[in-house]
Design an enzyme around this catalytic site. Structure first.
Site, PDB file in Angstrom:
ATOM      1  N   THR A  16       0.644  -1.238  -0.238  1.00 43.13           N
ATOM      2  CA  THR A  16       0.129   0.360   0.350  1.00 43.13           C
ATOM      3  C   THR A  16       0.839   1.503  -0.076  1.00 43.13           C
ATOM      4  O   THR A  16       1.252   2.475  -0.555  1.00 43.13           O
ATOM      5  CB  THR A  16      -0.617   0.207   1.137  1.00 43.13           C
ATOM      6  OG1 THR A  16      -1.663  -1.411   1.437  1.00 43.13           O
ATOM      7  CG2 THR A  16      -2.085   0.979   1.222  1.00 43.13           C
ATOM      8  N   ASP A  59       1.849  -6.267  -4.543  1.00 41.40           N
ATOM      9  CA  ASP A  59       0.491  -6.868  -3.267  1.00 41.40           C
ATOM     10  C   ASP A  59       1.630  -7.567  -2.332  1.00 41.40           C
ATOM     11  O   ASP A  59       1.543  -8.537  -3.346  1.00 41.40           O
ATOM     12  CB  ASP A  59      -0.984  -6.635  -3.589  1.00 41.40           C
ATOM     13  CG  ASP A  59      -1.610  -6.215  -2.824  1.00 41.40           C
ATOM     14  OD1 ASP A  59      -2.560  -6.086  -2.498  1.00 41.40           O
ATOM     15  OD2 ASP A  59      -1.345  -7.853  -1.981  1.00 41.40           O
ATOM     16  N   SER A  60       1.649  -7.703  -1.604  1.00 40.09           N
ATOM     17  CA  SER A  60       2.551  -8.353  -0.702  1.00 40.09           C
ATOM     18  C   SER A  60       0.960 -10.164  -0.564  1.00 40.09           C
ATOM     19  O   SER A  60       1.595 -11.194   0.162  1.00 40.09           O
ATOM     20  CB  SER A  60       2.754  -8.627   0.856  1.00 40.09           C
ATOM     21  OG  SER A  60       1.803  -8.688   1.901  1.00 40.09           O
ATOM     22  N   SER A  61       0.517  -9.992  -1.223  1.00 37.65           N
ATOM     23  CA  SER A  61      -0.410 -11.085  -0.765  1.00 37.65           C
ATOM     24  C   SER A  61       0.058 -11.854  -1.893  1.00 37.65           C
ATOM     25  O   SER A  61      -0.150 -13.209  -2.252  1.00 37.65           O
ATOM     26  CB  SER A  61      -1.758 -11.078  -1.064  1.00 37.65           C
ATOM     27  OG  SER A  61      -2.217 -10.052  -0.608  1.00 37.65           O
ATOM     28  N   ASP A  92      -0.048  -7.450   4.515  1.00 42.60           N
ATOM     29  CA  ASP A  92      -0.396  -8.299   4.761  1.00 42.60           C
ATOM     30  C   ASP A  92       1.073  -9.562   5.077  1.00 42.60           C
ATOM     31  O   ASP A  92      -0.104 -10.478   6.045  1.00 42.60           O
ATOM     32  CB  ASP A  92      -1.228  -8.448   3.213  1.00 42.60           C
ATOM     33  CG  ASP A  92      -2.691  -7.627   3.616  1.00 42.60           C
ATOM     34  OD1 ASP A  92      -2.792  -6.648   4.064  1.00 42.60           O
ATOM     35  OD2 ASP A  92      -3.202  -7.556   2.209  1.00 42.60           O
ATOM     36  N   THR A 167       2.972 -10.516  14.187  1.00 43.30           N
ATOM     37  CA  THR A 167       2.187 -11.106  13.786  1.00 43.30           C
ATOM     38  C   THR A 167       0.571  -9.609  13.261  1.00 43.30           C
ATOM     39  O   THR A 167       0.812  -8.400  14.181  1.00 43.30           O
ATOM     40  CB  THR A 167       1.074 -12.178  14.732  1.00 43.30           C
ATOM     41  OG1 THR A 167       0.245 -12.460  13.873  1.00 43.30           O
ATOM     42  CG2 THR A 167       0.448 -11.133  15.160  1.00 43.30           C
ATOM     43  N   GLN A 279      -3.004 -22.042  19.130  1.00 45.96           N
ATOM     44  CA  GLN A 279      -3.977 -20.938  18.160  1.00 45.96           C
ATOM     45  C   GLN A 279      -4.292 -19.863  19.185  1.00 45.96           C
ATOM     46  O   GLN A 279      -4.603 -18.237  19.064  1.00 45.96           O
ATOM     47  CB  GLN A 279      -5.532 -21.879  18.339  1.00 45.96           C
ATOM     48  CG  GLN A 279      -5.719 -22.582  17.273  1.00 45.96           C
ATOM     49  CD  GLN A 279      -7.172 -23.188  18.023  1.00 45.96           C
ATOM     50  OE1 GLN A 279      -8.441 -22.623  17.729  1.00 45.96           O
ATOM     51  NE2 GLN A 279      -7.401 -24.110  16.991  1.00 45.96           N
ATOM     52  N   CYS A 280      -3.796 -19.137  20.586  1.00 41.65           N
ATOM     53  CA  CYS A 280      -3.651 -17.886  20.877  1.00 41.65           C
ATOM     54  C   CYS A 280      -2.573 -17.278  21.111  1.00 41.65           C
ATOM     55  O   CYS A 280      -2.200 -17.353  20.167  1.00 41.65           O
ATOM     56  CB  CYS A 280      -3.329 -18.577  22.492  1.00 41.65           C
ATOM     57  SG  CYS A 280      -4.994 -19.521  23.294  1.00 41.65           S
TER      58      CYS A 280
HETATM   59  N1  ASP Z   1      -2.845  -5.568   0.327  1.00 43.60           N
HETATM   60  C1  ASP Z   1      -1.187  -4.660   0.495  1.00 43.60           C
HETATM   61  C2  ASP Z   1      -0.107  -5.772   0.863  1.00 43.60           C
HETATM   62  O1  ASP Z   1       0.117  -6.593   1.959  1.00 43.60           O
HETATM   63  C3  ASP Z   1      -1.805  -3.931   2.061  1.00 43.60           C
HETATM   64  C4  ASP Z   1      -0.732  -3.317   2.433  1.00 43.60           C
HETATM   65  O2  ASP Z   1       0.262  -2.935   1.950  1.00 43.60           O
HETATM   66  O3  ASP Z   1      -1.290  -3.031   3.868  1.00 43.60           O
HETATM   67  O4  ASP Z   1       1.080  -5.663  -0.180  1.00 43.60           O
END
Ligand code: ASP
Length: 344
Positions: A16, A59-61, A92, A167, A279-280
């Site tokens: 972003t 995009d880091s996804s 992300d 995280t 999971q905590c």
């Molecule tokens: N979708 C974006 C990413 O991880 C979100 C971000 O940058 O905060 O690339």
């Protein structure tokens, strides 16, 4: 390059922070890095020399182990020329990349600071400028001509964390990250307060060693009441599978149903590594504390202790890529290699 001021390499990977809204669709997409720097003339006021390099902006996804290797190679190729590195990255999957790099860069003695933002840098209310400027300042910190920080960390919203302890906790708030099981490394207020006691102390007698072999033949199972035998079996039936992380309840507890325990036992006997993490968001796995985790301990499940899911995944890929004897794997996974878990 001057040696009186620290030399910092700014690596842009996307996210972003460097995105712009498409006027037609309203969708955020990556744009040219050079334009990004024009938006922050303040960078010229910093007491360091900054060079920039842009990897393919994503995009880091869409992050992947292959891309982690590209970042590691960029750092390796520039390691001697620079005193510190700042990596601009989407939030992300930033904790995954920071964790992965912490394992890949053994004997690191320079700072690698990951940062990004929740709002694009061109936005009026952006959090990008503070994150970027302070990250560069953190990477420039020196004492007796040596970097103060010698590890992979993550800076976001006034806090510096150990990268492999973080995280992402919020998709909206500027405070998007937390380090639930480890003290913040620094806090930025009127002064930049570094918690020196908590900084990682690397082996600085050895040269940097970059590990590029990551094995992603792993799976991650989050338990829930009612999870079926068929679903769990289908994961273990994958012929390429080498290791599984199970996100259990509380202090590492799980169902004691015999189909579940037997399935784990059979796979561990067949050489599949099974790691227990909780999971905590805070606290640690303590196998044997409750009856519902005692069998896991007996059958040889590995304890992830208080590791994050992100670091657990990356540590597994890293160790599987290392050709480690199977009897040594459990003890290596259970000990802190880069400060990613608490030894107890
Ligand atoms: N979708 C974006 C990413 O991880 C979100 C971000 O940058 O905060 O690339």
């Amino acid at each position: 390059m001057s040696h009186s001021k620290p030399n910092i390499l700014l690596i842009y990977t996307g996210g972003t922070i460097g995105m712009i809204k498409d006027f037609k669709t309203g969708v955020l997409k990556a744009f040219d890095f050079k334009t990004l720097l024009d938006k922050i003339p303040e960078l010229q006021l910093l007491d360091c020399n900054i060079e920039t390099v842009s990897n393919k902006p994503i995009d880091s996804s869409n992050m992947s182990p292959e891309y982690w290797v590209e970042i590691a190679e960029l750092i390796e190729g520039n390691y001697d020329r620079f005193d510190g590195f700042v990596v601009l990255h989407g939030s992300d999957t930033m904790s995954y990349t920071a964790s992965a790099l912490s394992f890949m860069l053994e004997n690191l003695t320079k700072p690698i600071v990951f940062t990004g933002s929740q709002l694009p840098i061109g936005d009026l209310r952006t959090d990008a400028k503070e994150n970027l400027i302070t990250s560069i300042q953190v990477a420039s910190l020196q004492k007796d001509s040596e970097p103060v920080i010698k590890e992979v960390c993550l800076y976001f919203e006034y806090k510096l964390y150990r990268g492999n302890r973080t995280t992402k906790i919020n998709a909206e708030h500027f405070q998007a990250f937390a380090s639930p099981n480890y003290t913040d490394l620094a806090e930025s207020g009127v002064h930049l307060k570094v918690n020196k006691k908590y900084l990682f102390k690397p082996n600085d007698k050895q040269p940097l060693k970059v590990h590029k072999n990551l094995d992603n033949n792993i799976a991650l199972i989050k338990l829930f009441p009612g999870i079926t035998k068929g679903v769990v079996e289908s994961i273990f039936n994958n012929p390429n599978l080498k290791a599984v992380i199970i996100e259990t309840y509380g202090a590492g507890n799980c169902t004691t149903e015999s189909w579940f325990i037997k399935l784990l036992e059979k796979n561990i006997t067949n050489g599949i590594h099974v790691v227990n993490i909780t999971q905590c968001s805070g606290g640690s796995v303590m196998m044997g504390h409750y009856e519902t985790s005692n069998r896991l301990k007996e059958i040889g499940v590995i304890s992830g202790k208080d590791i994050t899911t992100e670091a657990a995944v990356c540590k597994l890929m890293y160790l599987l890529g290392q050709d480690i004897l199977s009897e040594k794997f459990k003890s290596l996974y259970e000990m802190p290699l880069r400060g990613e878990l608490t030894q107890n």
